[in-house]
Write a protein that holds these residues in place. Structure first.
Motif, PDB file in Angstrom:
ATOM      1  N   PRO B   8       0.752  -1.210   0.093  1.00  0.00           N
ATOM      2  CA  PRO B   8      -0.035  -0.100  -0.035  1.00  0.00           C
ATOM      3  C   PRO B   8       0.973   1.310  -0.116  1.00  0.00           C
ATOM      4  O   PRO B   8       2.081   1.153   0.012  1.00  0.00           O
ATOM      5  CB  PRO B   8      -0.636  -0.218   1.352  1.00  0.00           C
ATOM      6  N   SER B   9       0.188   2.310   0.042  1.00  0.00           N
ATOM      7  CA  SER B   9       0.992   3.620  -0.065  1.00  0.00           C
ATOM      8  C   SER B   9       1.248   3.927   1.493  1.00  0.00           C
ATOM      9  O   SER B   9       2.388   4.553   1.817  1.00  0.00           O
ATOM     10  CB  SER B   9       0.355   4.916  -0.641  1.00  0.00           C
ATOM     11  N   HIS B  10       0.445   3.500   2.288  1.00  0.00           N
ATOM     12  CA  HIS B  10       0.709   3.629   3.709  1.00  0.00           C
ATOM     13  C   HIS B  10       0.046   2.646   4.603  1.00  0.00           C
ATOM     14  O   HIS B  10      -0.854   2.392   4.439  1.00  0.00           O
ATOM     15  CB  HIS B  10       0.021   5.245   4.185  1.00  0.00           C
ATOM     16  N   SER B  11       0.780   2.259   5.489  1.00  0.00           N
ATOM     17  CA  SER B  11       0.363   1.135   6.331  1.00  0.00           C
ATOM     18  C   SER B  11       0.645   1.520   7.816  1.00  0.00           C
ATOM     19  O   SER B  11       1.897   1.805   8.148  1.00  0.00           O
ATOM     20  CB  SER B  11       0.913  -0.188   5.932  1.00  0.00           C
ATOM     21  N   VAL B  12      -0.328   1.449   8.680  1.00  0.00           N
ATOM     22  CA  VAL B  12      -0.312   1.535  10.289  1.00  0.00           C
ATOM     23  C   VAL B  12      -0.604   0.502  10.842  1.00  0.00           C
ATOM     24  O   VAL B  12      -1.731  -0.203  10.588  1.00  0.00           O
ATOM     25  CB  VAL B  12      -1.101   2.635  10.426  1.00  0.00           C
ATOM     26  N   ILE B  13       0.378  -0.383  11.580  1.00  0.00           N
ATOM     27  CA  ILE B  13       0.000  -1.488  12.400  1.00  0.00           C
ATOM     28  C   ILE B  13       0.630  -1.447  13.592  1.00  0.00           C
ATOM     29  O   ILE B  13       1.269  -0.402  13.868  1.00  0.00           O
ATOM     30  CB  ILE B  13       0.822  -2.780  11.495  1.00  0.00           C
TER      31      ILE B  13
END
Lengths: 112, 117
Positions: B8-13
């Motif tokens: 993805p362009s941005h991933s928050v985990i």
């Protein structure tokens, strides 16, 4: 891989010529010099590459003196859209060059 | 011609979770590279594929990172389990793979911003 040194930042006005110099004192015989440009939120983009003397393309010129210990990227008549970070990279043609080594780059700010 | 794309362009985990980043190189490019910029520092090399083979993975930080390029087309970079220090921007690049390495220009994707909380 040769270490490079560039100015941290530069300011310019629209229409001016900008020259960014990179020092690479321990450049080796097989090393080429390449410049990349990076805009915020984008990946680096190839600008120009050279081995010696002068190279020119549609966006920039690259000047390399005879001793090759430095190089100068020249951007003619910059515009606001040239505001970006510019990286100078030096690498061996046969081995390490494919593993690009980025320094901190030069942050160019072009103002109206 | 389509450029290098990343997803993805941005991933928050959260810390401890797993994330998989994907890179689609320019069609026909044999060489694929992964780089990352951590915490606003310099862009650093992670690894290099030639088709489906790992040519150089000297930049991989530890065994929590696994890169694959099955079939020599797209590549994935998995981080498992993710740690806070893995936060950064992960770039993928591809090149045709010519005999003279110096003229084998690398084309970069837009990057995936990974945030580990």
């Amino acid at each position: 891989l040769a270490k490079t040194t560039q100015p941290i930042s530069m300011d310019s006005y629209e229409g001016q010529e900008v020259n960014i110099t990179c020092s690479h004192n321990n450049i080796a015989t097989n090393d080429y010099i390449t410049w990349y440009q990076q805009f915020p939120s984008q990946g680096p983009r190839f600008i120009i590459q050279g081995y010696k003397t002068k190279v020119t393309n549609e966006v920039a010129s690259l000047f390399i003196p005879a001793d090759r210990k430095s190089s100068t990227l020249s951007l003619p008549r910059v515009s606001l859209s040239d505001t970006a970070v510019y990286y100078c990279l030096v690498g061996d043609t046969n081995t390490g060059f494919q593993k690009l080594v980025f320094g901190t780059g030069t942050r160019l700010l072009v103002s109206p | 011609e389509a450029g290098v794309t990343q997803f993805p362009s941005h991933s928050v985990i959260e810390k401890g979770q797993t994330v998989t980043l994907r890179c689609d190189p320019i069609s026909g490019h044999d060489n694929l590279y992964w780089y990352r910029r951590v915490m606003g520092k310099e862009i650093k090399f992670l690894l290099h594929f030639v088709k489906e083979s790992k040519q150089d993975e000297s930049g991989m930080p530890n065994n929590r990172f696994l890169a694959e390029r099955t079939g020599g087309t797209y590549s994935t970079l998995k981080v498992q389990p993710a740690e806070l220090e893995d936060s950064g921007v992960y770039f993928c690049a591809s090149s045709q793979g010519r005999t003279l390495a110096a003229t084998d220009t690398q084309y970069f994707g837009p990057g995936t911003r990974l945030t580990v909380l």
